[in-house]
Design an enzyme around this catalytic site. Structure first.
Site, PDB file in Angstrom:
ATOM      1  N   LYS A  67      -5.427   2.339  -5.215  1.00 16.86           N
ATOM      2  CA  LYS A  67      -4.043   2.060  -5.645  1.00 16.86           C
ATOM      3  C   LYS A  67      -3.962   1.288  -6.968  1.00 16.86           C
ATOM      4  O   LYS A  67      -3.021   1.463  -7.725  1.00 16.86           O
ATOM      5  CB  LYS A  67      -3.296   1.278  -4.561  1.00 16.86           C
ATOM      6  CG  LYS A  67      -2.992   2.082  -3.312  1.00 16.86           C
ATOM      7  CD  LYS A  67      -2.156   1.259  -2.335  1.00 16.86           C
ATOM      8  CE  LYS A  67      -1.955   1.966  -1.022  1.00 16.86           C
ATOM      9  NZ  LYS A  67      -1.097   1.217  -0.099  1.00 16.86           N
ATOM     10  N   ASP A 103       5.487   1.298  -1.106  1.00 14.55           N
ATOM     11  CA  ASP A 103       5.153   0.348  -0.029  1.00 14.55           C
ATOM     12  C   ASP A 103       6.144  -0.815  -0.012  1.00 14.55           C
ATOM     13  O   ASP A 103       6.630  -1.223   1.039  1.00 14.55           O
ATOM     14  CB  ASP A 103       3.733  -0.218  -0.222  1.00 14.55           C
ATOM     15  CG  ASP A 103       2.653   0.779   0.167  1.00 14.55           C
ATOM     16  OD1 ASP A 103       2.923   1.661   1.004  1.00 14.55           O
ATOM     17  OD2 ASP A 103       1.534   0.673  -0.370  1.00 14.55           O
TER      18      ASP A 103
HETATM   19  P1  NAP Z   1      -6.648  -5.031   1.577  1.00 16.24           P
HETATM   20  O1  NAP Z   1      -6.166  -4.876   0.183  1.00 16.24           O
HETATM   21  O2  NAP Z   1      -8.054  -4.697   1.912  1.00 16.24           O
HETATM   22  O3  NAP Z   1      -6.375  -6.578   2.018  1.00 16.24           O
HETATM   23  C1  NAP Z   1      -6.682  -6.996   3.300  1.00 16.24           C
HETATM   24  C2  NAP Z   1      -6.290  -8.470   3.443  1.00 16.24           C
HETATM   25  O4  NAP Z   1      -6.507  -8.822   4.810  1.00 16.24           O
HETATM   26  C3  NAP Z   1      -7.128  -9.432   2.608  1.00 16.24           C
HETATM   27  O5  NAP Z   1      -6.289 -10.456   2.154  1.00 16.24           O
HETATM   28  C4  NAP Z   1      -8.160  -9.958   3.595  1.00 16.24           C
HETATM   29  O6  NAP Z   1      -8.568 -11.293   3.372  1.00 16.24           O
HETATM   30  C5  NAP Z   1      -7.388  -9.942   4.887  1.00 16.24           C
HETATM   31  N1  NAP Z   1      -8.314  -9.766   6.017  1.00 16.24           N
HETATM   32  C6  NAP Z   1      -9.098  -8.700   6.260  1.00 16.24           C
HETATM   33  N2  NAP Z   1      -9.808  -8.898   7.388  1.00 16.24           N
HETATM   34  C7  NAP Z   1      -9.482 -10.142   7.847  1.00 16.24           C
HETATM   35  C8  NAP Z   1      -9.873 -10.900   8.960  1.00 16.24           C
HETATM   36  N3  NAP Z   1     -10.768 -10.445   9.853  1.00 16.24           N
HETATM   37  N4  NAP Z   1      -9.314 -12.125   9.130  1.00 16.24           N
HETATM   38  C9  NAP Z   1      -8.414 -12.605   8.241  1.00 16.24           C
HETATM   39  N5  NAP Z   1      -7.995 -11.912   7.148  1.00 16.24           N
HETATM   40  C10 NAP Z   1      -8.518 -10.691   6.964  1.00 16.24           C
HETATM   41  O7  NAP Z   1      -5.745  -4.182   2.570  1.00 16.24           O
HETATM   42  P2  NAP Z   1      -4.200  -3.777   2.408  1.00 16.24           P
HETATM   43  O8  NAP Z   1      -4.066  -2.510   1.680  1.00 16.24           O
HETATM   44  O9  NAP Z   1      -3.460  -4.959   1.918  1.00 16.24           O
HETATM   45  O10 NAP Z   1      -3.824  -3.447   3.919  1.00 16.24           O
HETATM   46  C11 NAP Z   1      -3.581  -4.477   4.867  1.00 16.24           C
HETATM   47  C12 NAP Z   1      -2.868  -3.890   6.061  1.00 16.24           C
HETATM   48  O11 NAP Z   1      -1.634  -3.333   5.667  1.00 16.24           O
HETATM   49  C13 NAP Z   1      -3.635  -2.758   6.757  1.00 16.24           C
HETATM   50  O12 NAP Z   1      -3.580  -2.955   8.127  1.00 16.24           O
HETATM   51  C14 NAP Z   1      -2.859  -1.520   6.400  1.00 16.24           C
HETATM   52  O13 NAP Z   1      -2.896  -0.556   7.439  1.00 16.24           O
HETATM   53  C15 NAP Z   1      -1.464  -2.081   6.273  1.00 16.24           C
HETATM   54  N6  NAP Z   1      -0.606  -1.231   5.427  1.00 16.24           N
HETATM   55  C16 NAP Z   1       0.393  -0.582   6.069  1.00 16.24           C
HETATM   56  C17 NAP Z   1       1.230   0.230   5.358  1.00 16.24           C
HETATM   57  C18 NAP Z   1       2.340   0.929   6.087  1.00 16.24           C
HETATM   58  O14 NAP Z   1       2.921   1.842   5.522  1.00 16.24           O
HETATM   59  N7  NAP Z   1       2.670   0.525   7.322  1.00 16.24           N
HETATM   60  C19 NAP Z   1       1.057   0.399   3.977  1.00 16.24           C
HETATM   61  C20 NAP Z   1       0.021  -0.292   3.339  1.00 16.24           C
HETATM   62  C21 NAP Z   1      -0.812  -1.095   4.096  1.00 16.24           C
HETATM   63  P3  NAP Z   1      -9.704 -11.677   2.291  1.00 16.24           P
HETATM   64  O15 NAP Z   1      -8.996 -11.726   0.970  1.00 16.24           O
HETATM   65  O16 NAP Z   1     -10.175 -12.994   2.760  1.00 16.24           O
HETATM   66  O17 NAP Z   1     -10.745 -10.596   2.375  1.00 16.24           O
END
Ligand code: NAP
Length: 272
Positions: A67, A103
């Site tokens: 992205k 989003d």
């Molecule tokens: P990302 O860029 O990889 O970021 C993930 C975030 O979660 C980071 O800040 C990470 O912390 C934190 N994290 C990961 N594992 C963790 C753990 N075990 N304990 C605490 N914090 C943790 O991912 P993203 O794109 O933001 O996506 C995050 C979520 O949003 C996903 O579940 C995704 O499915 C959802 N999402 C949903 C939609 C929708 O349309 N519903 C759209 C986009 C995303 P660190 O910085 O410490 O690594």
């Protein structure tokens, strides 16, 4: 169905688990549009973007981990996507590739159907792409975000980018906020027994908002409901971000209820 066949795709890596093809193809079918939407696992982003122009593809959804990187290959990126630093939608307008981000607007709409964001203090858990979309949505609507994240440096860099507040994760249980948004993958299938927040801290929030849509109801949402909070499920955001992509590509109104039903039914079946 009429007109020439139109082609759309999802770019990401991995893409096998995505329900976007099912949801978007169902919408095209119901709208009577002759179009196909397929997943492409992308290893080389530059080649993949070239394919948009050469195949040609009419539009592309972009997911993890592309992205941010995709922005460099586009002709234009709209102001909201630039402010977030991520594009999840590319429209091919006669060879001119325009990037946008649905989003943030989907999350904003999903929340504002339940409660106004303006004037509210909102704890955002996470500092990745979904958290950036959440913070942008809150600021755009006149709310106040506070960022909480496992790694402090990522939280601080996000807070600097948006000029907003960040607090240590340990302060989540005592923070003064009206709403909590989970923008981490904690609790996502198959780790459905996990929750990013101790259930004892939830009653302080009026609303708890989830971005995860698989499972439909995460442990966080279950515990939030039990604590008396209002809840917004991740499915609402997922369907709305796809619906907004269809509007961007076709200018037509997609069948949001049908899209919701298709994803709900598939996820409910996969649980058995
Ligand atoms: P990302 O860029 O990889 O970021 C993930 C975030 O979660 C980071 O800040 C990470 O912390 C934190 N994290 C990961 N594992 C963790 C753990 N075990 N304990 C605490 N914090 C943790 O991912 P993203 O794109 O933001 O996506 C995050 C979520 O949003 C996903 O579940 C995704 O499915 C959802 N999402 C949903 C939609 C929708 O349309 N519903 C759209 C986009 C995303 P660190 O910085 O410490 O690594």
């Amino acid at each position: 169905m009429q007109g020439t066949m139109r082609h759309f795709a999802l770019f990401g890596n991995p893409v096998g688990h995505s329900l976007s093809p099912l949801m978007i193809n169902a919408a095209f079918g119901a709208m009577g549009i002759r179009a196909g939407y397929e997943s492409h696992r992308v290893d080389n982003l530059e080649l993949a973007v070239r394919m948009i122009r050469e195949k040609p593809l009419d539009g592309v959804s972009v997911t993890l981990p592309l992205k941010g990187a995709v922005m460099a290959f586009l002709d234009e990126v709209d102001d909201d996507a630039r402010a977030i630093g991520a594009v999840n939608t590319v429209a091919n307008e006669r060879g001119w590739l325009r990037g946008s981000n649905t989003d943030w607007s989907a999350l904003s709409a999903a929340m504002q159907e339940q409660f106004p964001l303006g004037g509210r203090t909102i704890a955002v858990l996470g500092a990745g792409g979904a958290a950036r979309a959440a913070v942008h949505a809150i600021l755009r609507a006149g709310g106040t975000p506070i960022v909480f994240n496992r790694s402090r440096d990522r939280a601080e860099s996000l807070a600097r980018w948006f000029s907003c507040e960040t607090q240590p994760l340990a302060a989540l249980g005592t923070t003064e906020a009206d709403v909590l948004i989970n923008a981490t993958p904690v609790g996502m299938h198959p780790h459905t027994e996990q929750s990013p927040v101790d259930g004892r801290h939830l009653a302080r929030f009026e609303w708890v908002v989830e971005t995860i849509y698989n499972p439909l109801e995460t442990r966080l949402l279950r515990e939030a409901r039990a604590a008396g909070c209002g809840v917004v499920a991740g499915l609402a955001m997922f369907v709305r971000q796809g619906a907004e992509q269809i509007r961007t590509w076709t200018g037509l109104e997609p069948p949001v209820e049908l899209m919701t039903r298709v994803v709900q039914t598939t996820l409910a079946k996969n649980r058995r």
